[in-house]
Design a protein around this motif. Structure first.
Motif, mmCIF file in Angstrom:
data_model
loop_
_atom_site.group_PDB
_atom_site.id
_atom_site.type_symbol
_atom_site.label_atom_id
_atom_site.label_comp_id
_atom_site.label_asym_id
_atom_site.label_seq_id
_atom_site.Cartn_x
_atom_site.Cartn_y
_atom_site.Cartn_z
ATOM 1 N N PRO A 49 32.797 59.752 36.315
ATOM 2 C CA PRO A 49 34.217 59.637 36.678
ATOM 3 C C PRO A 49 34.441 59.322 38.159
ATOM 4 O O PRO A 49 35.342 58.555 38.505
ATOM 5 C CB PRO A 49 34.789 60.994 36.299
ATOM 6 N N GLU A 50 33.613 59.868 39.029
ATOM 7 C CA GLU A 50 33.759 59.625 40.459
ATOM 8 C C GLU A 50 33.462 58.172 40.805
ATOM 9 O O GLU A 50 34.209 57.533 41.552
ATOM 10 C CB GLU A 50 32.839 60.552 41.269
ATOM 11 N N THR A 51 32.360 57.649 40.277
ATOM 12 C CA THR A 51 31.995 56.252 40.526
ATOM 13 C C THR A 51 33.028 55.320 39.911
ATOM 14 O O THR A 51 33.416 54.324 40.517
ATOM 15 C CB THR A 51 30.583 55.955 39.974
ATOM 16 N N TRP A 52 33.489 55.646 38.711
ATOM 17 C CA TRP A 52 34.507 54.841 38.034
ATOM 18 C C TRP A 52 35.751 54.716 38.915
ATOM 19 O O TRP A 52 36.282 53.624 39.120
ATOM 20 C CB TRP A 52 34.863 55.481 36.691
ATOM 21 N N ALA A 53 36.227 55.847 39.447
ATOM 22 C CA ALA A 53 37.429 55.838 40.277
ATOM 23 C C ALA A 53 37.229 54.986 41.533
ATOM 24 O O ALA A 53 38.120 54.217 41.925
ATOM 25 C CB ALA A 53 37.826 57.267 40.649
ATOM 26 N N GLU A 54 36.075 55.110 42.154
ATOM 27 C CA GLU A 54 35.776 54.331 43.355
ATOM 28 C C GLU A 54 35.767 52.827 43.047
ATOM 29 O O GLU A 54 36.377 52.029 43.760
ATOM 30 C CB GLU A 54 34.422 54.769 43.926
ATOM 31 N N LEU A 55 35.074 52.448 41.970
ATOM 32 C CA LEU A 55 35.000 51.031 41.600
ATOM 33 C C LEU A 55 36.370 50.489 41.200
ATOM 34 O O LEU A 55 36.710 49.353 41.537
ATOM 35 C CB LEU A 55 33.990 50.829 40.468
ATOM 36 N N ARG A 56 37.147 51.294 40.519
ATOM 37 C CA ARG A 56 38.496 50.855 40.113
ATOM 38 C C ARG A 56 39.385 50.684 41.342
ATOM 39 O O ARG A 56 40.115 49.699 41.459
ATOM 40 C CB ARG A 56 39.122 51.851 39.149
ATOM 41 N N ASP A 57 39.301 51.628 42.286
ATOM 42 C CA ASP A 57 40.086 51.521 43.517
ATOM 43 C C ASP A 57 39.709 50.265 44.310
ATOM 44 O O ASP A 57 40.558 49.685 44.996
ATOM 45 C CB ASP A 57 39.900 52.755 44.400
ATOM 46 N N GLN A 58 38.463 49.850 44.209
ATOM 47 C CA GLN A 58 37.987 48.646 44.894
ATOM 48 C C GLN A 58 38.353 47.368 44.134
ATOM 49 O O GLN A 58 38.106 46.266 44.622
ATOM 50 C CB GLN A 58 36.468 48.702 45.069
ATOM 51 N N GLY A 59 38.913 47.511 42.941
ATOM 52 C CA GLY A 59 39.287 46.351 42.134
ATOM 53 C C GLY A 59 38.119 45.681 41.443
ATOM 54 O O GLY A 59 38.235 44.549 40.972
ATOM 55 N N ARG A 60 36.992 46.387 41.341
ATOM 56 C CA ARG A 60 35.786 45.798 40.741
ATOM 57 C C ARG A 60 35.737 45.970 39.232
ATOM 58 O O ARG A 60 35.004 45.243 38.563
ATOM 59 C CB ARG A 60 34.544 46.414 41.391
#
Length: 107
Positions: A55-66
């Motif tokens: 969940p943490e990595t998912w949120a980071e990648l989503r925030d980056q638009g990836r």
């Protein structure tokens, strides 16, 4: 004569060069990449890639638009999707598979 590789061929060539990675057709028409029996991601032809992140990595990648939410699991943090349209997308899909590869390989 130079042959241009498709996005899925480029991704497959790179990801299967990593030690311990197995690749092949999945149960739902996808082409999956696994290490230690765990999926690090899968492709739907040359058009999209799907992943499962913490969940943490998912949120980071989503925030980056990836990544965006996985179409089968809307609203869930973890399952993710990425369109493949450009060479930059191919490189980023490979990088995200590498994130999962490294996480699972450390176990």
């Amino acid at each position: 004569m130079t042959q241009t590789l498709t996005p899925s061929q480029q991704i497959t060539d790179e990801v299967t060069s990593w030690p311990g990675v197995e690749a092949g057709p999945g149960r739902r028409g996808e082409f999956a990449f696994k290490v230690k029996g765990r999926e690090i991601g899968h492709l739907h032809g040359d058009r999209s890639a799907h992943f499962f992140f913490t969940p943490e990595t998912w949120a980071e990648l989503r925030d980056q638009g990836r990544i965006v939410e996985h179409p089968v699991f809307p609203g869930r943090k973890g399952p993710a999707a990425r369109r493949i349209e450009t060479e930059a997308d191919v490189r980023d899909v490979i990088e995200m598979m590498k994130l999962n590869y490294e996480r699972i390989s450390r176990r």
